[in-house]
Design a protein around this motif. Structure first.
Motif, PDB file in Angstrom:
ATOM      1  N   ILE A  29       0.855  -1.185   0.000  1.00  0.00           N
ATOM      2  CA  ILE A  29       0.000   0.000   0.000  1.00  0.00           C
ATOM      3  C   ILE A  29       0.892   1.235   0.000  1.00  0.00           C
ATOM      4  CG2 ILE A  29      -1.796   1.277   1.233  1.00  0.00           C
ATOM      5  CD1 ILE A  29      -2.631  -1.432   2.481  1.00  0.00           C
ATOM      6  N   ALA A  30       0.629   2.152  -0.933  1.00  0.00           N
ATOM      7  CA  ALA A  30       1.327   3.437  -0.965  1.00  0.00           C
ATOM      8  C   ALA A  30       0.531   4.415  -0.114  1.00  0.00           C
ATOM      9  CB  ALA A  30       1.441   3.943  -2.401  1.00  0.00           C
ATOM     10  N   VAL A  31       1.232   5.080   0.809  1.00  0.00           N
ATOM     11  CA  VAL A  31       0.583   5.993   1.749  1.00  0.00           C
ATOM     12  C   VAL A  31       1.296   7.338   1.685  1.00  0.00           C
ATOM     13  CG1 VAL A  31      -0.009   6.342   4.167  1.00  0.00           C
ATOM     14  CG2 VAL A  31      -0.002   4.040   3.233  1.00  0.00           C
ATOM     15  N   SER A  32       0.506   8.413   1.703  1.00  0.00           N
ATOM     16  CA  SER A  32       1.079   9.762   1.687  1.00  0.00           C
ATOM     17  C   SER A  32       1.698  10.085   3.037  1.00  0.00           C
ATOM     18  CB  SER A  32      -0.008  10.786   1.362  1.00  0.00           C
ATOM     19  OG  SER A  32      -0.856  10.977   2.486  1.00  0.00           O
ATOM     20  N   SER A  33       2.431  11.192   3.100  1.00  0.00           N
ATOM     21  CA  SER A  33       3.024  11.614   4.369  1.00  0.00           C
ATOM     22  C   SER A  33       1.947  11.999   5.387  1.00  0.00           C
ATOM     23  CB  SER A  33       3.987  12.786   4.148  1.00  0.00           C
ATOM     24  OG  SER A  33       3.303  13.872   3.553  1.00  0.00           O
ATOM     25  N   GLN A  34       0.720  12.232   4.909  1.00  0.00           N
ATOM     26  CA  GLN A  34      -0.404  12.527   5.801  1.00  0.00           C
ATOM     27  C   GLN A  34      -1.188  11.265   6.178  1.00  0.00           C
ATOM     28  OE1 GLN A  34      -0.104  14.343   2.762  1.00  0.00           O
ATOM     29  NE2 GLN A  34       1.089  15.879   3.851  1.00  0.00           N
ATOM     30  N   GLY A  35      -0.709  10.104   5.739  1.00  0.00           N
ATOM     31  CA  GLY A  35      -1.355   8.846   6.082  1.00  0.00           C
ATOM     32  C   GLY A  35      -2.504   8.445   5.180  1.00  0.00           C
TER      33      GLY A  35
END
Length: 135
Positions: A29-35
């Protein structure tokens, strides 16, 4: 979003299967720095025949998805690379996938990710109509 026809129960059941067999299935899963989830890739190691492949086991991309607003930024490529590394660590020399013959967007994505088309086809089956044929 990738498999909208599946129910929540179907997704829960499949996730439990994935988690129960970590040597056969992987999900990244790719997750942004904001989750926030940006996308995912799901793969399996297949020991059966895989169309277009010559070896076994084969790493098989079961699904890949990137949210609409985040496409064309390299996320799918990073997901693919992560899955490839997992497959290589499990002895796979080939990485395969498939999509429906009319899904030209998915076909373009596969080409962009470095996959080569190996074959096309429409598969058929016919069920026997009477018990006499099943003997």
């Amino acid at each position: 979003m990738l498999w909208p026809h599946a129910s929540v129960d179907d997704h829960v059941r499949e996730t439990k299967q994935l988690l129960a067999e970590p040597d056969r299935y992987a999900m990244v899963i790719a997750v942004s720095s904001q989750g926030e989830a940006l996308g995912f890739a799901e793969a399996a190691i297949r020991h059966d025949y895989v169309n277009g492949c010559d070896t076994s086991p084969v790493l098989f991309l079961e699904g890949i998805y990137v949210v609409h607003g985040m496409r064309h930024q390299g996320i799918a490529s990073l997901l693919r690379t992560s899955i490839e590394q997992w497959g290589a660590s499990h002895g796979c020399a080939e990485f395969a996938s498939d999509t429906s013959i009319d899904n030209v967007d998915a076909q373009a994505l596969h080409r962009a990710l470095g996959f080569d088309e190996t074959e096309r086809g429409v598969f058929f089956r016919k069920r026997y109509l009477t018990r006499a044929f099943r003997r």
